[in-house]
Design an enzyme around this catalytic site. Structure first.
Site, PDB file in Angstrom:
ATOM      1  N   ASN A 155       0.797  -1.239   0.000  1.00 46.44           N
ATOM      2  CA  ASN A 155       0.000   0.000   0.000  1.00 46.44           C
ATOM      3  C   ASN A 155       0.823   1.279   0.000  1.00 46.44           C
ATOM      4  O   ASN A 155       0.416   2.283  -0.557  1.00 46.44           O
ATOM      5  CB  ASN A 155      -1.011  -0.007   1.151  1.00 46.44           C
ATOM      6  CG  ASN A 155      -0.360  -0.080   2.499  1.00 46.44           C
ATOM      7  OD1 ASN A 155       0.480  -0.943   2.736  1.00 46.44           O
ATOM      8  ND2 ASN A 155      -0.712   0.820   3.385  1.00 46.44           N
ATOM      9  N   GLU A 254       3.694  -4.910  12.270  1.00 43.13           N
ATOM     10  CA  GLU A 254       2.750  -3.795  12.083  1.00 43.13           C
ATOM     11  C   GLU A 254       1.624  -4.343  11.214  1.00 43.13           C
ATOM     12  O   GLU A 254       1.821  -4.602  10.025  1.00 43.13           O
ATOM     13  CB  GLU A 254       3.451  -2.606  11.418  1.00 43.13           C
ATOM     14  CG  GLU A 254       4.525  -2.019  12.327  1.00 43.13           C
ATOM     15  CD  GLU A 254       5.342  -0.899  11.706  1.00 43.13           C
ATOM     16  OE1 GLU A 254       6.296  -0.447  12.363  1.00 43.13           O
ATOM     17  OE2 GLU A 254       5.042  -0.485  10.570  1.00 43.13           O
ATOM     18  N   CYS A 288      -3.143   1.686   6.446  1.00 46.01           N
ATOM     19  CA  CYS A 288      -3.484   0.915   7.648  1.00 46.01           C
ATOM     20  C   CYS A 288      -4.045   1.811   8.743  1.00 46.01           C
ATOM     21  O   CYS A 288      -4.815   1.367   9.592  1.00 46.01           O
ATOM     22  CB  CYS A 288      -2.254   0.190   8.161  1.00 46.01           C
ATOM     23  SG  CYS A 288      -0.912   1.318   8.548  1.00 46.01           S
ATOM     24  N   GLU A 467       8.224   0.536  16.688  1.00 45.89           N
ATOM     25  CA  GLU A 467       9.410   0.995  15.968  1.00 45.89           C
ATOM     26  C   GLU A 467       9.337   2.507  15.871  1.00 45.89           C
ATOM     27  O   GLU A 467       8.282   3.106  16.051  1.00 45.89           O
ATOM     28  CB  GLU A 467       9.472   0.347  14.589  1.00 45.89           C
ATOM     29  CG  GLU A 467       9.617  -1.174  14.673  1.00 45.89           C
ATOM     30  CD  GLU A 467      10.038  -1.824  13.359  1.00 45.89           C
ATOM     31  OE1 GLU A 467      10.740  -1.167  12.577  1.00 45.89           O
ATOM     32  OE2 GLU A 467       9.667  -2.983  13.142  1.00 45.89           O
TER      33      GLU A 467
HETATM   34  P1  NAD Z   1      -0.313  -9.258   3.195  1.00 41.83           P
HETATM   35  O1  NAD Z   1      -0.207  -9.695   4.600  1.00 41.83           O
HETATM   36  O2  NAD Z   1      -1.188 -10.003   2.274  1.00 41.83           O
HETATM   37  O3  NAD Z   1       1.123  -9.280   2.500  1.00 41.83           O
HETATM   38  C1  NAD Z   1       2.203  -8.572   3.041  1.00 41.83           C
HETATM   39  C2  NAD Z   1       3.492  -9.247   2.626  1.00 41.83           C
HETATM   40  O4  NAD Z   1       3.554 -10.533   3.216  1.00 41.83           O
HETATM   41  C3  NAD Z   1       3.641  -9.453   1.134  1.00 41.83           C
HETATM   42  O5  NAD Z   1       4.982  -9.182   0.790  1.00 41.83           O
HETATM   43  C4  NAD Z   1       3.310 -10.916   0.959  1.00 41.83           C
HETATM   44  O6  NAD Z   1       3.911 -11.502  -0.167  1.00 41.83           O
HETATM   45  C5  NAD Z   1       3.881 -11.499   2.246  1.00 41.83           C
HETATM   46  N1  NAD Z   1       3.302 -12.773   2.681  1.00 41.83           N
HETATM   47  C6  NAD Z   1       2.037 -13.204   2.536  1.00 41.83           C
HETATM   48  N2  NAD Z   1       1.892 -14.419   3.117  1.00 41.83           N
HETATM   49  C7  NAD Z   1       3.087 -14.761   3.640  1.00 41.83           C
HETATM   50  C8  NAD Z   1       3.576 -15.881   4.353  1.00 41.83           C
HETATM   51  N3  NAD Z   1       2.790 -16.906   4.670  1.00 41.83           N
HETATM   52  N4  NAD Z   1       4.876 -15.877   4.746  1.00 41.83           N
HETATM   53  C9  NAD Z   1       5.680 -14.847   4.466  1.00 41.83           C
HETATM   54  N5  NAD Z   1       5.283 -13.749   3.761  1.00 41.83           N
HETATM   55  C10 NAD Z   1       3.991 -13.700   3.365  1.00 41.83           C
HETATM   56  O7  NAD Z   1      -0.691  -7.717   3.258  1.00 41.83           O
HETATM   57  P2  NAD Z   1      -1.017  -6.751   2.042  1.00 41.83           P
HETATM   58  O8  NAD Z   1      -2.335  -7.145   1.474  1.00 41.83           O
HETATM   59  O9  NAD Z   1       0.173  -6.679   1.169  1.00 41.83           O
HETATM   60  O10 NAD Z   1      -1.158  -5.335   2.802  1.00 41.83           O
HETATM   61  C11 NAD Z   1      -2.325  -4.879   3.380  1.00 41.83           C
HETATM   62  C12 NAD Z   1      -2.331  -5.151   4.857  1.00 41.83           C
HETATM   63  O11 NAD Z   1      -1.198  -4.557   5.477  1.00 41.83           O
HETATM   64  C13 NAD Z   1      -3.531  -4.540   5.571  1.00 41.83           C
HETATM   65  O12 NAD Z   1      -4.029  -5.457   6.507  1.00 41.83           O
HETATM   66  C14 NAD Z   1      -2.946  -3.327   6.286  1.00 41.83           C
HETATM   67  O13 NAD Z   1      -3.657  -2.896   7.408  1.00 41.83           O
HETATM   68  C15 NAD Z   1      -1.597  -3.843   6.640  1.00 41.83           C
HETATM   69  N6  NAD Z   1      -0.673  -2.726   6.917  1.00 41.83           N
HETATM   70  C16 NAD Z   1      -0.346  -2.434   8.217  1.00 41.83           C
HETATM   71  C17 NAD Z   1       0.497  -1.353   8.503  1.00 41.83           C
HETATM   72  C18 NAD Z   1       0.859  -0.961   9.912  1.00 41.83           C
HETATM   73  O14 NAD Z   1       1.737  -0.123  10.082  1.00 41.83           O
HETATM   74  N7  NAD Z   1       0.217  -1.512  10.928  1.00 41.83           N
HETATM   75  C19 NAD Z   1       1.011  -0.605   7.452  1.00 41.83           C
HETATM   76  C20 NAD Z   1       0.654  -0.932   6.155  1.00 41.83           C
HETATM   77  C21 NAD Z   1      -0.181  -2.002   5.886  1.00 41.83           C
HETATM   78  O1  6OD Z   2       4.437   6.332   8.982  1.00 43.77           O
HETATM   79  C1  6OD Z   2       4.874   5.200   9.216  1.00 43.77           C
HETATM   80  O2  6OD Z   2       5.994   5.012   9.723  1.00 43.77           O
HETATM   81  C2  6OD Z   2       4.078   4.033   8.871  1.00 43.77           C
HETATM   82  N1  6OD Z   2       4.571   2.835   9.226  1.00 43.77           N
HETATM   83  C3  6OD Z   2       2.914   4.200   8.229  1.00 43.77           C
HETATM   84  C4  6OD Z   2       2.053   3.160   7.881  1.00 43.77           C
HETATM   85  C5  6OD Z   2       1.094   3.364   6.971  1.00 43.77           C
HETATM   86  C6  6OD Z   2       0.187   2.318   6.640  1.00 43.77           C
HETATM   87  O3  6OD Z   2      -0.419   2.243   5.629  1.00 43.77           O
END
Ligand code: NAD
Ligand code: 6OD
Length: 486
Positions: A155, A254, A288, A467
């Site tokens: 994202n 995260e 997120c 972090e």
């Molecule tokens: P995802 O979990 O589907 O994938 C993230 C990464 O993990 C990708 O690189 C994917 O290839 C890898 N992956 C998937 N399954 C795996 C496994 N079994 N083992 C190892 N690696 C694996 O997430 P997404 O769809 O790419 O991103 C969206 C999600 O990320 C949303 O839930 C969002 O809330 C979250 N997000 C959280 C934060 C935060 O700071 N808390 C920030 C950005 C996104």
């Molecule tokens: O600002 C940041 O450091 C951070 N981890 C943002 C996350 C954004 C999620 O979509």
């Protein structure tokens, strides 16, 4: 069409298994890149290169030397700013102004901030008394943890991968990064930056591919990976935590969010509408920290809903490089189908549709893209799936409330606990609410305002660990205590 390879030991390397996958443009559906999918051979090579680099010149560098290299990385990103903007726009389809003003500058800033952090980090010291009266001094020393596996989502790819790469390198570790299969380009480009500023080979490695049964899972299962930092879905975090349990490797997570925006009637109305608009619709809702749940105090409820509706209906769909575009597509057709299924579910669950709810009419040249309308609902019970589950799309449900205690309970009634934003002129009220909302990050009268020295992370199922600034030392180093008898 771009050809994207793994980056291992300072070189771009195609996978020995010959496997490649395609990256489709979210804007128009065309194929924009062919990417090598790393197999076990490449994962092994990358991890070994990272392990070897720990014992090579990188491992001998002083903190000052590492810091000077990290500043150069930031400078080089800025010098190649347009290349990063172009790569990230191609991968995500998000408007150029978002890339130029938010995501790419943050990539460079991540390196300078963590270079500053490690330069200024201090150690804890305790003087203690001893029975013989001579005493002792305890002091801590932070040492690199080793090879860090970094797995990131699609994202905000450059912001999020560099948010992990920079502190890992600042602390003296080496890294193997697995960017999302949806967004391989900017991380691949970072290899060129590392080479041109003289980061020793093997310190920074990139393996491309998918998660389960692919590069991601192979990385998390690799016994020579000392710790794993992951951003992505909570379900993926669960799988990675199981893999990390083998060998008792540390994790920093995260994860997902279902964040509440809380708007009190005494707020600065225009600022609150603008802030909530951004928090629900920036990056097409794929943030997120975004607000998919909006709680508005009853006296301004109807006015707020109408004001947000007007703004949502003003977005301009278009190609990211067109400066008139204000709004991009979702990352993929697959994600669009998921978000549309929630749009349908909202109606099934009895929502009142305020705006959106479907696919917009866009010009023919971009009709093959993953376009979707910003969507607002009201009238759903708190138990509705659309109110409970993370959708990760451009949508929010707006619900009225009367009292602060009531809205605190509503905000907390969720398994996630990432962030919240509180909009009010009464700062005492803001402090009271902030103290009780079960999240890692709270913004008052703002949203996504980031000081990178602060602790960042989620509570409950939104993450493990913090972090940012010196908090990153906790994960990226081992803290040793040295006790010296005087
Ligand atoms: P995802 O979990 O589907 O994938 C993230 C990464 O993990 C990708 O690189 C994917 O290839 C890898 N992956 C998937 N399954 C795996 C496994 N079994 N083992 C190892 N690696 C694996 O997430 P997404 O769809 O790419 O991103 C969206 C999600 O990320 C949303 O839930 C969002 O809330 C979250 N997000 C959280 C934060 C935060 O700071 N808390 C920030 C950005 C996104
Ligand atoms: O600002 C940041 O450091 C951070 N981890 C943002 C996350 C954004 C999620 O979509």
């Amino acid at each position: 069409m771009r050809q994207v390879e793994n980056f291992i030991g300072g070189k771009y390397i195609a996978s020995q298994n010959g496997k490649r996958f395609k990256k489709y443009s979210p804007v128009d559906g065309s194929v924009i890149a062919s990417i090598s999918e790393a197999g076990q051979e490449e994962v092994d090579m990358a991890v070994q290169a990272a392990a070897d680099a720990l014992h090579g010149e990188w491992g001998q560098y002083s903190t000052e030397k590492r810091v000077s290299l990290l500043y150069k990385v930031a400078e080089e990103i800025n010098r190649r700013f347009d290349d990063f903007v172009e790569a990230e726009m191609a991968d995500t389809g998000q408007p150029s102004h978002v890339m130029k003003h938010v995501f790419i500058p943050r990539g460079a800033a991540n390196f300078t901030v963590f270079a500053d952090m490690i330069k200024n980090a201090s150690n804890e010291t305790f003087h203690m008394s001893t029975p013989d009266g001579s005493g002792a001094i305890n002091y801590t020393k932070h040492v690199p943890k080793g090879v860090i596996g970094i797995i990131s989502p699609w994202n905000a790819p450059f912001l999020l991968t560099t948010w992990k790469i920079a502190p890992a390198l600042a602390c003296g570790n080496t890294v193997v990064v697995k960017p999302s299969e949806e967004t391989p380009l900017s991380t691949a480009l970072l290899g060129e930056v590392m080479n041109s500023v003289g980061i020793p080979e093997g310190v920074f490695n990139v393996i491309q591919g998918f998660g389960p049964d692919s590069a991601g899972e192979m990385l998390t299962r690799h016994p020579k990976v000392d710790a794993i930092t992951f951003t992505g879905e909570t379900g993926t975090g669960t799988a990675i935590m199981k893999a990390a349990a083998e060998g008792i490797r540390d994790v920093s997570f995260e994860l997902g969010g279902k964040n509440a925006a809380i708007v009190f009637a005494d707020c600065n109305f225009d600022a609150a509408v603008e802030g909530v608009f951004k928090s629900s619709f920036l990056n097409t809702g794929q943030v997120c920290l975004g607000s998919e749940r909006v709680y508005v105090q009853r006296p301004i409820f109807e006015r707020f809903v109408q004001a947000l509706k007007i703004k949502a209906e003003q977005v301009v769909y278009g190609r990211p490089e067109d400066s008139a575009s204000t709004y991009g597509p979702l990352i993929s057709q697959e994600h669009k189908e998921k978000v549309l299924s929630y749009y349908a579910k909202a109606i099934d669950e009895g929502a009142t549709l305020i705006t959106g709810g479907g696919v917009p009419n866009v010009s023919d040249d971009i009709a093959g893209g993953a376009w979707i309308e910003p969507t607002i609902w009201t009238g759903l019970p708190e138990t509705a799936a659309v109110v409970k589950e993370e959708i990760f799309g451009p949508c929010c449900h707006i619900c009225p409330f009367d009292e602060a205690d009531e809205v605190i309970a509503l905000a907390n009634d969720n398994t996630y606990g990432l962030s919240t934003s509180i909009w009010t002129a009464d700062l005492a009220c803001a402090h009271r609410v902030a103290a009780k909302v079960e999240v890692g990050v709270t913004w008052v009268n703002s949203w996504f305002l980031r000081d990178l020295r602060t602790a960042f992370g989620g509570s409950k199922q939104s993450g493990i660990g913090r972090e940012g600034g010196t908090h990153s030392l906790e994960f990226y180093t081992e803290t040793r205590n040295i006790c010296v008898k005087l």
